[in-house]
Design an enzyme around this catalytic site. Structure first.
Site, PDB file in Angstrom:
ATOM      1  N   SER A   1       2.034  -2.177  -2.978  1.00  0.00           N
ATOM      2  CA  SER A   1       3.253  -1.475  -3.360  1.00  0.00           C
ATOM      3  C   SER A   1       3.946  -2.253  -4.492  1.00  0.00           C
ATOM      4  O   SER A   1       3.368  -2.428  -5.544  1.00  0.00           O
ATOM      5  CB  SER A   1       4.160  -1.287  -2.145  1.00  0.00           C
ATOM      6  OG  SER A   1       5.161  -0.332  -2.395  1.00  0.00           O
TER       7      SER A   1
ATOM      8  N   ASP B   1       0.709   9.719  -0.471  1.00  0.00           N
ATOM      9  CA  ASP B   1       1.764   8.709  -0.593  1.00  0.00           C
ATOM     10  C   ASP B   1       2.934   9.291  -1.377  1.00  0.00           C
ATOM     11  O   ASP B   1       2.764   9.780  -2.498  1.00  0.00           O
ATOM     12  CB  ASP B   1       1.201   7.474  -1.306  1.00  0.00           C
ATOM     13  CG  ASP B   1       2.134   6.277  -1.254  1.00  0.00           C
ATOM     14  OD1 ASP B   1       3.328   6.449  -0.940  1.00  0.00           O
ATOM     15  OD2 ASP B   1       1.659   5.165  -1.526  1.00  0.00           O
TER      16      ASP B   1
ATOM     17  N   HIS C   1       1.702   6.215   2.412  1.00  0.00           N
ATOM     18  CA  HIS C   1       1.955   4.894   1.843  1.00  0.00           C
ATOM     19  C   HIS C   1       1.423   3.774   2.736  1.00  0.00           C
ATOM     20  O   HIS C   1       0.970   2.745   2.246  1.00  0.00           O
ATOM     21  CB  HIS C   1       3.457   4.707   1.628  1.00  0.00           C
ATOM     22  CG  HIS C   1       3.808   3.514   0.801  1.00  0.00           C
ATOM     23  ND1 HIS C   1       3.464   3.402  -0.526  1.00  0.00           N
ATOM     24  CD2 HIS C   1       4.477   2.372   1.108  1.00  0.00           C
ATOM     25  CE1 HIS C   1       3.906   2.243  -1.006  1.00  0.00           C
ATOM     26  NE2 HIS C   1       4.527   1.610  -0.037  1.00  0.00           N
TER      27      HIS C   1
END
Length: 721
Positions: free
Chosen positions: A557, A643, A678
């Site tokens: 991320s 995501d 995610h």
């Protein structure tokens, strides 16, 4: 271009120029067409990338299977969590061998005066056991499953729970009568993950999100009322997210509105289903605060405990009457060497959570008869890298405090602390099967130096007796003031036992060293995050821990942004880089206010729409826009099609750009989970398989010898240039 095995070329993405112009700067993006996931050509390209990754990593399958088997063999698959008391019930979770998800249960309290959790094991037939929710049943027939809320009403009779079966973090809220087992027909779709019961035991609060996935509206719903939900509060400022919860005293429902630098909290009577919310303290730009409630005692009125950073960069703790939160008395003053993280109020004490010397700590404040507090006591441990935090403590007036603690080599422990005697009881240590011995491993804290001379804390874990230099994995994140604290990992043992050193670079942008540590790694200081990580990598090489050809890096991320940046800035320091759901095209995203991670993120990254300086600065470090004709290490990018935080298109574009211009033969791979979000795929066995795949790739990229012949054999034949 073909890979070094000569058997199959990588997919080559077509180039379709898309023009972007801001502040007089023109950027031509050849891969922006990949953003349309409804385009069959995009899906076909992602599937081709998956097939190519499978082909290139086929030789790793035996190692991947070994690591999966090790994780499985070390894990107690059929297990029972430590029961937590709330009211007249003990709540706990079960796991069963062969089942992907947990099962939530409870049993009645046998003796109301006994706060010691019952000593059940996973094979015990528990008297009066009641199954609340079986996640496996909820997940049946789904490719993805995530549980959001699992909240029991205060009278212990109703369960509100929410599920996501897509991976887009939009949940469906459902209800169950725990007395009868009846499932209510009431169902609310498209909400955020949480749900909070009011004290009337029929009203539930929840949050919905806008088109940009921002939690922007709080609703309340009367179960069985036959009426639609009532909108309680809407946050118009697009920088702010909303959350709703209840104070530990159960007296108030709180609505928290917050950006990354400003907060505002509203409260209302939890017992009144029509209560109007009142602001605790009006928002002031740049001031954050959190609130807990302490009911009055010994002539002292109800109070709010407020943790805030007004003129106190590392926060200060104050108390104030509920009817006048501005009339504040300081309990814990600001300190430059201590970052206050939180306060939790109980009937007979306060728990203050804070950070000192890059580690989380807990302090107990006993209540006195006059309404004040006695001398605080720190909960300490005998190891340098032990971290501790509050466990499940739902009861306002419990005579015991539940905490959790652990380190990189100490499996997670659950303790109860007697608040009268101070006696500490170990209730459970995370089981590790296969004869794990803590003394077979070592952990230590070191300090590296960044480019500007700043000392960077470094955590290092390895197998005792290891010969250096050794293969090493360095992990980093460095954003949102998130701290990477010591914690145990069963899966990590498969790396350590193969002679790999595990390292965490506690870089600026995180919060390990106080609030300024965060401030100095964001906005126009963001590059400090990258140079800190490079400084730690060079420290590992200079101190003889590893060599560049045996050093691999990992981040996800915002940590994936870090991976992309260091790949451009110092590619020769690393043999391989694994970027999970990486935020590698940040400028394109932050320039589009309609996307998630945009308006709410301007306080973190800056607003390049309104500021030329921010635009130029972000462009100067954006991994995608700074790919250049040079040698890169082996790279594996992993993403998920659904995501909603970091779109799959960012790593897809990055991989295509790298392949187009890089000058080496090291592989650049893209793996997309087609049914995940995610957090990646769901189900513990599937997660173990994914971890095993990633670890096998990292080991191979670091030159791990899996041949059994005693000579180094790079399993990923294309991992070394």
């Amino acid at each position: 271009m073909t890979d070094q095995t000569g058997t199959a070329p990588p997919p080559i993405a077509k180039r379709v120029d898309t023009r972007r112009e801001h502040h007089g700067d023109v950027f031509v993006d050849p891969y922006e067409w990949m953003r349309d996931k409804d385009n069959p050509e995009v899906i076909a390209y992602l599937e081709a990338e998956n097939a190519y990754t499978d082909h290139i990593t086929a030789d790793l399958e035996p190692l991947q299977q070994k690591i999966f088997d090790e994780i499985k063999a070390r894990t107690k698959e059929t297990d029972l969590s430590v029961p937590t008391r709330r009211g007249d019930w003990w709540y706990y979770a079960r796991t069963y061998e062969g089942k992907q998800y947990g099962i939530h249960c409870r049993c009645p309290v046998a003796n109301r005066n006994d706060w010691n959790p019952p000593q059940f094991d996973e094979h015990t037939e528990i008297p009066g056991e009641q199954l609340l929710l079986d996640e496996n049943e909820e997940a049946e027939g789904q490719d993805f499953f995530a549980l959001g809320a699992a909240s029991v009403s205060l009278d212990d009779n109703l369960l509100a729970y929410s599920v996501d079966v897509v991976g887009d973090e939009r949940y469906t809220l459902r209800f169950k009568n725990l007395r009868t087992g009846e499932r209510y027909p009431d169902e609310i779709a498209g909400i955020g993950p949480g749900a909070t019961w009011a004290a009337d035991n029929r009203t539930v609060y929840y949050v919905t999100v806008d088109a940009a996935w921002r939690p922007d509206t709080v609703w309340r719903y009367g179960l069985g009322s036959g009426q639609s939900s009532e909108r309680v509060y809407h946050e118009p400022d697009e920088r702010f997210w909303l959350a709703v919860g209840r104070t530990r005293s159960n007296a108030y429902v709180l609505i928290a509105a917050g950006s990354s630098i400003t907060s505002e909290i509203r409260y209302a009577d939890a017992g009144d289903p029509n209560a109007q919310f009142v602001v605790v303290l009006p928002r002031r730009e740049g001031v954050e605060y959190s609130v807990d409630h302490s009911p009055g005692r010994a002539g002292v009125p109800d109070r709010f405990l407020i943790l805030h950073n007004a003129d106190a960069v590392n926060f200060t703790l104050v108390e104030a009457p509920v009817d006048d939160p501005t009339r504040q008395r300081t309990l814990v003053p600001h300190r430059e060497d201590v970052r206050l993280d939180g306060v939790d109020a109980f009937a007979g004490h306060l728990v203050v959570s804070y950070r000192r010397e890059a580690l989380p700590r807990i302090q107990l404040w006993p209540a006195t008869f006059d309404g004040g507090y006695g001398e605080p006591e720190e909960i300490s441990f005998d190891t340098e890298l032990m971290s501790a935090g509050l466990g499940a403590n739902p009861n306002w007036d419990s005579p015991k405090l539940r905490i959790g603690a652990g380190s990189f080599i100490t499996p997670a422990r659950i303790y109860d602390i007697d608040l009268v005697t101070g006696e500490r009881t170990l209730l459970k240590e995370q089981p590790v099967l296969g004869g794990y011995r803590r003394e077979d491993y070592a952990e230590r804290r070191e300090w590296a130096y960044a480019e500007d001379g700043t000392r960077i804390p470094v955590s290092i874990v390895y197998r005792a007796g290891l010969d250096f230099p050794a293969p090493a994995l360095i992990y980093g994140y460095g954003a949102y003031e998130i701290c990477e604290d010591p914690r145990f990992s069963i899966a990590r043992l498969s790396l350590l036992d193969r002679g790999m050193v595990f390292v965490i670079a506690h870089v600026r942008g995180g919060g390990e060293m106080g609030r300024l540590w965060y401030e100095h790694g964001k906005l126009l200081s963001k590059k400090n995050t990258f140079t800190d990580f490079i400084g730690v990598a060079r420290h590992l090489v200079d101190s003889g821990v590893t060599r560049p050809d045996r050093l691999v890096a990992l981040g996800g991320s915002a940590g994936g942004l870090l991976m992309g940046a260091v790949a451009n800035m110092a590619p020769d320091l690393f043999a391989g880089i694994l970027a999970q759901v990486p935020f590698v095209d940040p400028l394109t995203t932050i320039l589009d206010p309609s996307l998630p991670l945009t308006v709410t993120e301007w306080d973190e990254w800056g607003n390049p729409l309104s500021s030329h300086d921010v635009y130029e600065y972000m462009k100067s470090y954006s991994p995608y826009e700074n790919v250049a004709p040079k040698r890169y290490p082996a790279i594996l990018a992993m993403t998920s099609l659904n995501d909603t935080r970091v779109y799959y298109v960012e790593p897809a574009k990055w991989v295509a750009a790298l392949r187009h211009v890089k000058t080496d033969d090291n592989p650049v791979l893209l793996k997309t989970q087609m049914n995940a979000g995610h957090g990646g795929i769901s189900g513990r066995y599937e997660r173990w398989k994914e971890t095993a795949f990633q670890y096998a790739w990292l080991l191979a990229a670091a030159g791990y010898d899996n041949s059994g012949g005693g000579q180094e054999d790079d399993l990923l034949s294309t991992a070394q240039g």
